[in-house]
Design a protein around this motif. Sequence first.
Motif, PDB file in Angstrom:
ATOM      1  N   VAL A   1      -7.072  -2.634   4.089  1.00  0.00           N
ATOM      2  CA  VAL A   1      -7.902  -1.591   4.709  1.00  0.00           C
ATOM      3  C   VAL A   1      -7.502  -0.229   4.154  1.00  0.00           C
ATOM      4  O   VAL A   1      -8.345   0.551   3.721  1.00  0.00           O
ATOM      5  CB  VAL A   1      -7.740  -1.601   6.254  1.00  0.00           C
ATOM      6  CG1 VAL A   1      -8.522  -0.448   6.882  1.00  0.00           C
ATOM      7  CG2 VAL A   1      -8.183  -2.947   6.835  1.00  0.00           C
TER       8      VAL A   1
ATOM      9  N   ASN B   1      -8.626   0.292   0.751  1.00  0.00           N
ATOM     10  CA  ASN B   1     -10.053  -0.010   0.579  1.00  0.00           C
ATOM     11  C   ASN B   1     -10.266  -0.989  -0.578  1.00  0.00           C
ATOM     12  O   ASN B   1     -11.032  -0.737  -1.508  1.00  0.00           O
ATOM     13  CB  ASN B   1     -10.835   1.290   0.364  1.00  0.00           C
ATOM     14  CG  ASN B   1     -12.317   1.085   0.580  1.00  0.00           C
ATOM     15  OD1 ASN B   1     -12.728   0.174   1.309  1.00  0.00           O
ATOM     16  ND2 ASN B   1     -13.130   1.887  -0.084  1.00  0.00           N
TER      17      ASN B   1
ATOM     18  N   SER C   1     -14.301  -1.433   7.484  1.00  0.00           N
ATOM     19  CA  SER C   1     -14.018  -0.935   6.136  1.00  0.00           C
ATOM     20  C   SER C   1     -14.925  -1.543   5.085  1.00  0.00           C
ATOM     21  O   SER C   1     -15.063  -1.021   4.007  1.00  0.00           O
ATOM     22  CB  SER C   1     -12.580  -1.269   5.755  1.00  0.00           C
ATOM     23  OG  SER C   1     -12.489  -2.659   5.502  1.00  0.00           O
TER      24      SER C   1
ATOM     25  N   VAL D   1     -14.249  -4.167   3.445  1.00  0.00           N
ATOM     26  CA  VAL D   1     -13.458  -4.965   2.505  1.00  0.00           C
ATOM     27  C   VAL D   1     -13.896  -6.422   2.701  1.00  0.00           C
ATOM     28  O   VAL D   1     -13.984  -6.888   3.835  1.00  0.00           O
ATOM     29  CB  VAL D   1     -11.945  -4.851   2.805  1.00  0.00           C
ATOM     30  CG1 VAL D   1     -11.133  -5.773   1.905  1.00  0.00           C
ATOM     31  CG2 VAL D   1     -11.472  -3.412   2.664  1.00  0.00           C
TER      32      VAL D   1
END
Length: 420
Positions: free
Chosen positions: A266, A269, A290, A292
């Motif tokens: 996180v 990123n 996020s 991701v």
Amino acid sequence: MNQLQGKTKVDLVIRHAAEALTCKGEGMAELGVIKDAWIAVKDGRIAGVGTEREGSDSIDLDNASQLDASGKVVAPGFVDSHTHLVFNGTRVEEYAAKLAGDDKKKLEELGITTGPNRTIELTRHASEEELFQQSKKRMMNMLNYGMTTIESKSGYGLTTESEIKILEVGRRLDRETPVDVYNTFLGAHGFPESVTKEEYLRIIIEEMIPEVGERKLAEFCDAWCDDGYFTAEESEQILEAGLKYGMKPKLHADAYSYIGGSDLAVKMNMVSVDHLNYTPVEVMEKLAESKVTGVLMPALDFAVGHKKPFDARKMLDLGMNIALATDLCPACYTESMQFVINLACKLYKFTVEEAIKAATYGGACALDLDDRGVIAEGKVADLQIWSIPSYVHIAYELGTNIVETVLKDGEVVVDHAEIQ
Ligand SMILES: [Zn+2]
């Protein structure tokens, strides 16, 4: 008909598909199914998609090569975002011995070296040509199962020379086969026996990464952040060093413990964070925010008999972007994304729609590729035709290769039609 004038001429049109799975639409759950569909291809790209009933105002559907898909399903090619494709030999003796219930000690008594060290030893001693031929065989099997894009990690060398050798093989597979191969540098897959952990960390950061970076051998940099492997802090140092050479960060995290790997994903990123067996719900929530991509690998957990299954349902319900990957490696010898989908649906509570989308669109997200994984105008024409009347059969038919035809960049590269 005058109407034909001004219509775009295309190279190929797939006609009358019972279903075209665009893999567009909201979140991981919506496949975007078009029934009785055509898909037009021009210059290796998708020129358009629509229904036979409505036809097309802008594309000349009739005056191009035709591929009849009646009674069949058309999907984007599978994108496998996590493999350790390039290695020498197998660990079949170890796998068979474990099936027979032999413990590790007994294997050692029999002279069977176990675990990654066995593969590292074999891979270091293999020539580039040997590695290429073995990996190519696996990769062509994957293509036969509908895979058109594959990520390939290094990490079975753990010396600068052997890591470079593995990455060079990845580049050659990309050049000399129809499949697109993206390389990930994973020197931080473990620790070599010959140097201290501190020294190896220095070698990765000061020697391996600059060499890989200068030769432009990898798109991504990865590390294994877990108890007994690399700490979150060490992983961050490695991935920061990779970023200096344009290698985007990915991470093996939380597979056997939770030591902050997913939090690091996180924080940085990252493009993806992979495994996630021990990831707490609070971090899943952060991952969902996020964007991701979480990469989940049911076949690995199946092959090793993992004692803590990842909670795919929770991650999907929280809105995480999810990719399914094979994790093809000597401990998880599968070349079939269809097998992975079987497992994901039956054991990990994926809906069929989510599983297909995670194996196509999700895989593309996990490789930061926005030009594939969906059927839409302008995207790469990586397509597969399945010999099933509806996509639900992919979860129902266990172990059957449903792939009849594969197109890579708009060209037919696999055609099983004649044997069906
Ligand atoms: Zn892995």
